[in-house]
Design a protein around this motif. Sequence first.
Motif, PDB file in Angstrom:
ATOM      1  N   GLU A 136      -9.628   1.075   7.232  1.00  0.00           N
ATOM      2  CA  GLU A 136      -8.999   1.815   6.140  1.00  0.00           C
ATOM      3  C   GLU A 136      -7.651   1.219   5.761  1.00  0.00           C
ATOM      4  OE1 GLU A 136      -8.828   5.975   7.087  1.00  0.00           O
ATOM      5  OE2 GLU A 136     -10.978   6.224   6.845  1.00  0.00           O
ATOM      6  N   GLY A 137      -7.013   0.498   6.683  1.00  0.00           N
ATOM      7  CA  GLY A 137      -5.723  -0.119   6.395  1.00  0.00           C
ATOM      8  C   GLY A 137      -5.876  -1.343   5.503  1.00  0.00           C
ATOM      9  N   MET A 151      -0.827   6.068  10.672  1.00  0.00           N
ATOM     10  CA  MET A 151      -1.983   5.203  10.759  1.00  0.00           C
ATOM     11  C   MET A 151      -2.338   5.041  12.231  1.00  0.00           C
ATOM     12  SD  MET A 151      -4.050   3.364   8.744  1.00  0.00           S
ATOM     13  CE  MET A 151      -3.201   3.129   7.218  1.00  0.00           C
ATOM     14  N   GLN A 166      -8.367   0.243  11.483  1.00  0.00           N
ATOM     15  CA  GLN A 166      -7.393   1.320  11.323  1.00  0.00           C
ATOM     16  C   GLN A 166      -8.018   2.524  10.635  1.00  0.00           C
ATOM     17  OE1 GLN A 166      -4.414  -0.789   9.073  1.00  0.00           O
ATOM     18  NE2 GLN A 166      -3.197  -1.172  10.901  1.00  0.00           N
ATOM     19  N   ARG A 167      -7.504   3.710  10.996  1.00  0.00           N
ATOM     20  CA  ARG A 167      -7.871   4.968  10.353  1.00  0.00           C
ATOM     21  C   ARG A 167      -6.587   5.702   9.995  1.00  0.00           C
ATOM     22  NH1 ARG A 167     -11.807   2.730   9.763  1.00  0.00           N
ATOM     23  NH2 ARG A 167     -13.935   3.288  10.276  1.00  0.00           N
ATOM     24  N   LYS A 168      -6.650   6.463   8.903  1.00  0.00           N
ATOM     25  CA  LYS A 168      -5.459   7.157   8.416  1.00  0.00           C
ATOM     26  C   LYS A 168      -5.160   8.438   9.175  1.00  0.00           C
ATOM     27  CE  LYS A 168      -5.907   5.210   3.833  1.00  0.00           C
ATOM     28  NZ  LYS A 168      -6.222   5.454   2.427  1.00  0.00           N
ATOM     29  N   THR A 169      -6.184   9.127   9.695  1.00  0.00           N
ATOM     30  CA  THR A 169      -5.958  10.402  10.378  1.00  0.00           C
ATOM     31  C   THR A 169      -6.420  10.334  11.826  1.00  0.00           C
ATOM     32  OG1 THR A 169      -8.121  11.334   9.818  1.00  0.00           O
ATOM     33  CG2 THR A 169      -6.332  11.651   8.199  1.00  0.00           C
TER      34      THR A 169
END
Length: 90
Positions: free
Chosen positions: A49-50, A1, A18-21
């Motif tokens: 995204e979190g 994350m 937050q971003r996953k990638t």
Amino acid sequence: MFTIDLSIRNTAFPVSVQRKTAEDAEAVYQLILAAMRSGNPDIVELKCEGKTEKKIAVRASEISGVQIAEKDGVSAAGGRPPGFFALAGE
């Protein structure tokens, strides 16, 4: 994350999403940089995204800094999250 922190003028704490990638985090970073460079008081809207219920909207002209940090589960030095550092003058 990955966490993208925004430093806002006259605000003590950064705002973050937050971003996953890494690619998605870089895209948000570039979007914010472009908004900061434009000099327009446009609104930048971001969703997290979190925490999917988290949304933020800030004026691009009020953003004074942006930072990307990878959250890997290992705490930072002293248990503090990465962030912006500022010294106050006397």
